[in-house]
Design a protein around this motif. Structure first.
Motif, PDB file in Angstrom:
ATOM      1  N   LYS A   1      23.261  42.428  29.955  1.00 22.12           N
ATOM      2  CA  LYS A   1      22.698  41.074  30.010  1.00 22.12           C
ATOM      3  C   LYS A   1      21.311  41.092  30.669  1.00 22.12           C
ATOM      4  N   ALA A   2      21.175  41.840  31.755  1.00 24.82           N
ATOM      5  CA  ALA A   2      19.888  41.918  32.462  1.00 24.82           C
ATOM      6  C   ALA A   2      18.805  42.516  31.569  1.00 24.82           C
ATOM      7  N   LEU A   3      19.134  43.596  30.881  1.00 26.76           N
ATOM      8  CA  LEU A   3      18.151  44.235  30.005  1.00 26.76           C
ATOM      9  C   LEU A   3      17.758  43.305  28.854  1.00 26.76           C
ATOM     10  N   THR A   4      18.715  42.562  28.333  1.00 27.31           N
ATOM     11  CA  THR A   4      18.428  41.589  27.275  1.00 27.31           C
ATOM     12  C   THR A   4      17.451  40.530  27.778  1.00 27.31           C
ATOM     13  N   LEU A   5      17.676  40.047  28.995  1.00 29.87           N
ATOM     14  CA  LEU A   5      16.785  39.023  29.559  1.00 29.87           C
ATOM     15  C   LEU A   5      15.396  39.590  29.861  1.00 29.87           C
ATOM     16  N   THR A   6      15.326  40.809  30.370  1.00 31.16           N
ATOM     17  CA  THR A   6      14.006  41.380  30.696  1.00 31.16           C
ATOM     18  C   THR A   6      13.151  41.549  29.442  1.00 31.16           C
ATOM     19  N   LYS A   7      13.793  41.784  28.306  1.00 29.40           N
ATOM     20  CA  LYS A   7      13.049  41.959  27.053  1.00 29.40           C
ATOM     21  C   LYS A   7      12.414  40.650  26.573  1.00 29.40           C
ATOM     22  N   GLN A   8      12.840  39.518  27.136  1.00 36.18           N
ATOM     23  CA  GLN A   8      12.248  38.228  26.777  1.00 36.18           C
ATOM     24  C   GLN A   8      10.971  37.941  27.571  1.00 36.18           C
ATOM     25  N   LEU A   9      10.690  38.779  28.543  1.00 41.72           N
ATOM     26  CA  LEU A   9       9.481  38.619  29.355  1.00 41.72           C
ATOM     27  C   LEU A   9       8.326  39.375  28.711  1.00 41.72           C
TER      28      LEU A   9
END
Length: 137
Positions: free
Chosen positions: A93-101
């Motif tokens: 989940k964290a890696l998925t969110l970081t890719k949105q930055l």
């Protein structure tokens, strides 16, 4: 660039837990103290990171530099891997969110440089209704 200081803490391991998030940038500072319920200290560290990522995305902070005193979270993000499979869904989940930055950095810092986030995490534990001293990694 926005600087985000994160910390998770728990009173017991597992026990009542909280996330502390201190965001500074654009000439202002934001503080978040979020109760997390019952979990381990490591889980609280991951959840504080996830909550901070969600806040950044909600506020459209897309160029961010995170600071954490959790070696586990820092290493997991850096290597995109965790040994303990219990943390795999949190890492994904964290890696998925970081890719949105647009731009994302994470840096490990000593606890002595993370006092604002640490205090916010301890306040969050008390919001769970427990006044015990927090254990901290």
């Amino acid at each position: 660039m926005i600087e985000v200081y994160i910390d998770g803490a728990s009173a017991g391991n597992p026990g009542p837990s909280g996330a502390g998030i201190f965001i500074k940038g654009h000439g202002s500072a934001e503080k978040y103290s979020i109760p997390l319920g019952i979990m381990s200290n490591h889980e609280a560290e991951f959840h504080s990171f996830l909550k901070a990522l969600e806040i950044c995305l909600e506020k459209n902070y897309l160029v961010v530099s995170f600071r954490t005193d959790s070696e586990l979270v820092n290493r997991a993000i850096e290597k995109e891997f965790v040994k303990n499979k219990q943390f795999s869904p949190l890492l994904i989940k964290a890696l998925t969110l970081t890719k949105q930055l647009n731009l994302f950095f994470m840096k490990w810092i000593p606890s002595s440089e993370n006092k604002s986030a640490d205090e916010l995490a301890r306040q969050a534990i008390r919001k769970n209704g427990l006044e015990e001293e927090a254990t901290h990694e």
